[in-house]
Motif scaffolding. Structure first.
Motif, PDB file in Angstrom:
ATOM      1  N   VAL A 168       0.834  -1.193   0.000  1.00  0.00           N
ATOM      2  CA  VAL A 168       0.000   0.000   0.000  1.00  0.00           C
ATOM      3  C   VAL A 168       0.873   1.249   0.000  1.00  0.00           C
ATOM      4  O   VAL A 168       0.653   2.168  -0.761  1.00  0.00           O
ATOM      5  CB  VAL A 168      -0.966   0.016   1.211  1.00  0.00           C
ATOM      6  CG1 VAL A 168      -1.745   1.310   1.271  1.00  0.00           C
ATOM      7  CG2 VAL A 168      -1.907  -1.172   1.149  1.00  0.00           C
ATOM      8  N   ASP A 169       1.876   1.251   0.855  1.00  0.00           N
ATOM      9  CA  ASP A 169       2.754   2.409   0.969  1.00  0.00           C
ATOM     10  C   ASP A 169       3.979   2.302   0.062  1.00  0.00           C
ATOM     11  O   ASP A 169       4.825   3.188   0.053  1.00  0.00           O
ATOM     12  CB  ASP A 169       3.169   2.589   2.432  1.00  0.00           C
ATOM     13  CG  ASP A 169       3.336   4.036   2.807  1.00  0.00           C
ATOM     14  OD1 ASP A 169       2.750   4.907   2.145  1.00  0.00           O
ATOM     15  OD2 ASP A 169       4.065   4.305   3.783  1.00  0.00           O
ATOM     16  N   ASP A 170       4.106   1.190  -0.674  1.00  0.00           N
ATOM     17  CA  ASP A 170       5.111   1.001  -1.715  1.00  0.00           C
ATOM     18  C   ASP A 170       6.552   1.123  -1.223  1.00  0.00           C
ATOM     19  O   ASP A 170       7.380   1.780  -1.842  1.00  0.00           O
ATOM     20  CB  ASP A 170       4.856   1.980  -2.864  1.00  0.00           C
ATOM     21  CG  ASP A 170       5.520   1.521  -4.151  1.00  0.00           C
ATOM     22  OD1 ASP A 170       5.679   0.298  -4.331  1.00  0.00           O
ATOM     23  OD2 ASP A 170       5.879   2.381  -4.981  1.00  0.00           O
ATOM     24  N   HIS A 171       6.855   0.470  -0.102  1.00  0.00           N
ATOM     25  CA  HIS A 171       8.226   0.448   0.417  1.00  0.00           C
ATOM     26  C   HIS A 171       8.933  -0.818  -0.049  1.00  0.00           C
ATOM     27  O   HIS A 171       8.309  -1.862  -0.236  1.00  0.00           O
ATOM     28  CB  HIS A 171       8.228   0.463   1.952  1.00  0.00           C
ATOM     29  CG  HIS A 171       7.914   1.798   2.530  1.00  0.00           C
ATOM     30  ND1 HIS A 171       8.876   2.743   2.783  1.00  0.00           N
ATOM     31  CD2 HIS A 171       6.746   2.354   2.899  1.00  0.00           C
ATOM     32  CE1 HIS A 171       8.315   3.815   3.273  1.00  0.00           C
ATOM     33  NE2 HIS A 171       7.016   3.610   3.365  1.00  0.00           N
ATOM     34  N   SER A 172      10.227  -0.729  -0.191  1.00  0.00           N
ATOM     35  CA  SER A 172      11.037  -1.900  -0.548  1.00  0.00           C
ATOM     36  C   SER A 172      11.207  -2.786   0.682  1.00  0.00           C
ATOM     37  O   SER A 172      10.954  -2.360   1.815  1.00  0.00           O
ATOM     38  CB  SER A 172      12.417  -1.456  -1.048  1.00  0.00           C
ATOM     39  OG  SER A 172      13.143  -0.876   0.030  1.00  0.00           O
ATOM     40  N   ILE A 173      11.667  -4.007   0.457  1.00  0.00           N
ATOM     41  CA  ILE A 173      11.958  -4.931   1.565  1.00  0.00           C
ATOM     42  C   ILE A 173      12.960  -4.279   2.517  1.00  0.00           C
ATOM     43  O   ILE A 173      12.796  -4.319   3.734  1.00  0.00           O
ATOM     44  CB  ILE A 173      12.525  -6.271   1.026  1.00  0.00           C
ATOM     45  CG1 ILE A 173      11.468  -7.038   0.249  1.00  0.00           C
ATOM     46  CG2 ILE A 173      13.129  -7.101   2.138  1.00  0.00           C
ATOM     47  CD1 ILE A 173      10.411  -7.722   1.068  1.00  0.00           C
ATOM     48  N   GLU A 174      13.990  -3.660   1.957  1.00  0.00           N
ATOM     49  CA  GLU A 174      15.031  -3.041   2.774  1.00  0.00           C
ATOM     50  C   GLU A 174      14.473  -1.887   3.599  1.00  0.00           C
ATOM     51  O   GLU A 174      14.827  -1.710   4.770  1.00  0.00           O
ATOM     52  CB  GLU A 174      16.192  -2.555   1.893  1.00  0.00           C
ATOM     53  CG  GLU A 174      16.980  -3.665   1.243  1.00  0.00           C
ATOM     54  CD  GLU A 174      16.253  -4.324   0.056  1.00  0.00           C
ATOM     55  OE1 GLU A 174      15.298  -3.725  -0.503  1.00  0.00           O
ATOM     56  OE2 GLU A 174      16.628  -5.454  -0.293  1.00  0.00           O
ATOM     57  N   SER A 175      13.608  -1.098   3.005  1.00  0.00           N
ATOM     58  CA  SER A 175      12.999   0.024   3.711  1.00  0.00           C
ATOM     59  C   SER A 175      12.113  -0.464   4.858  1.00  0.00           C
ATOM     60  O   SER A 175      12.162   0.081   5.966  1.00  0.00           O
ATOM     61  CB  SER A 175      12.168   0.859   2.722  1.00  0.00           C
ATOM     62  OG  SER A 175      11.453   1.855   3.395  1.00  0.00           O
ATOM     63  N   VAL A 176      11.315  -1.495   4.612  1.00  0.00           N
ATOM     64  CA  VAL A 176      10.465  -2.063   5.666  1.00  0.00           C
ATOM     65  C   VAL A 176      11.338  -2.648   6.771  1.00  0.00           C
ATOM     66  O   VAL A 176      11.041  -2.495   7.961  1.00  0.00           O
ATOM     67  CB  VAL A 176       9.495  -3.121   5.098  1.00  0.00           C
ATOM     68  CG1 VAL A 176       8.714  -3.806   6.209  1.00  0.00           C
ATOM     69  CG2 VAL A 176       8.539  -2.491   4.093  1.00  0.00           C
ATOM     70  N   ALA A 177      12.439  -3.286   6.387  1.00  0.00           N
ATOM     71  CA  ALA A 177      13.348  -3.860   7.380  1.00  0.00           C
ATOM     72  C   ALA A 177      13.908  -2.768   8.296  1.00  0.00           C
ATOM     73  O   ALA A 177      13.962  -2.940   9.514  1.00  0.00           O
ATOM     74  CB  ALA A 177      14.486  -4.611   6.686  1.00  0.00           C
TER      75      ALA A 177
END
Length: 170
Positions: free
Chosen positions: A126-135
């Motif tokens: 929904v917020d379109d974050h990458s895996i790294e950003s979410v991590a």
């Protein structure tokens, strides 16, 4: 928000006005309740206000706000786990339109995911974050986020079953 002198720190009002809508959308999808989402955004903006003098010097004020919101959401979920009361049925929705049906079905399924899994799905899709950003936001490794994401998506598929195919057909 205004400080003791009546004015907010430089740049805070502009940031809050520009980002409050997106923060609310993410908060709503995480917690599934309009009022709870409003409270979550208020908590986020209040904490951001208090530390604005440090935050505004960072490269990513958005990331800091998301991290504060995520931490507040997960903390609130841990505290309220015993107070939640599940209900057998949701209230009737207004006139059903395919898109509305799909959104309601997905929102209901999201609410049945564990909080961390729900947060990963919302931040990723929904917020379109990458895996790294979410991590980074979750203070986890990318491998842990991938694992949470995979489990959460599998749970969503199980929860939706045939409903999703039925809702996607014209």
């Amino acid at each position: 928000m205004s400080g003791a002198g009546g004015t907010a720190p430089a740049g805070y009002d502009e940031f809050a006005a520009a980002r409050a809508g997106q923060l609310f959308r993410v908060a709503y999808l995480m917690c599934g309740d309009w009022h709870e989402a409003e409270d979550l955004v208020q908590t986020t903006l209040a904490r951001l206000y208090v530390s604005w003098h440090r935050v505004r010097r960072r490269d990513s004020t958005d990331a800091y706000a998301r991290r504060v919101m995520l931490n507040a959401f997960l903390s609130q979920r841990r505290r309220s786990r015993l107070r939640e009361t599940p209900v057998a049925e949701l209230a009737d929705a207004a006139a059903a339109v395919p898109d509305a049906d799909l959104r309601l079905t997905l929102a209901a399924a999201l609410q049945r995911l564990p909080p961390r899994g729900r947060a990963v799905v919302v931040l990723r899709y929904v917020d379109d974050h990458s895996i790294e950003s979410v991590a980074r936001l979750m203070n986890a490794t990318p491998a842990a986020v991938k694992s949470l994401n995979t489990r959460a998506l599998a749970q969503l598929r199980d929860l939706l079953g045939g409903d999703l195919q039925h809702l996607l057909q014209p």
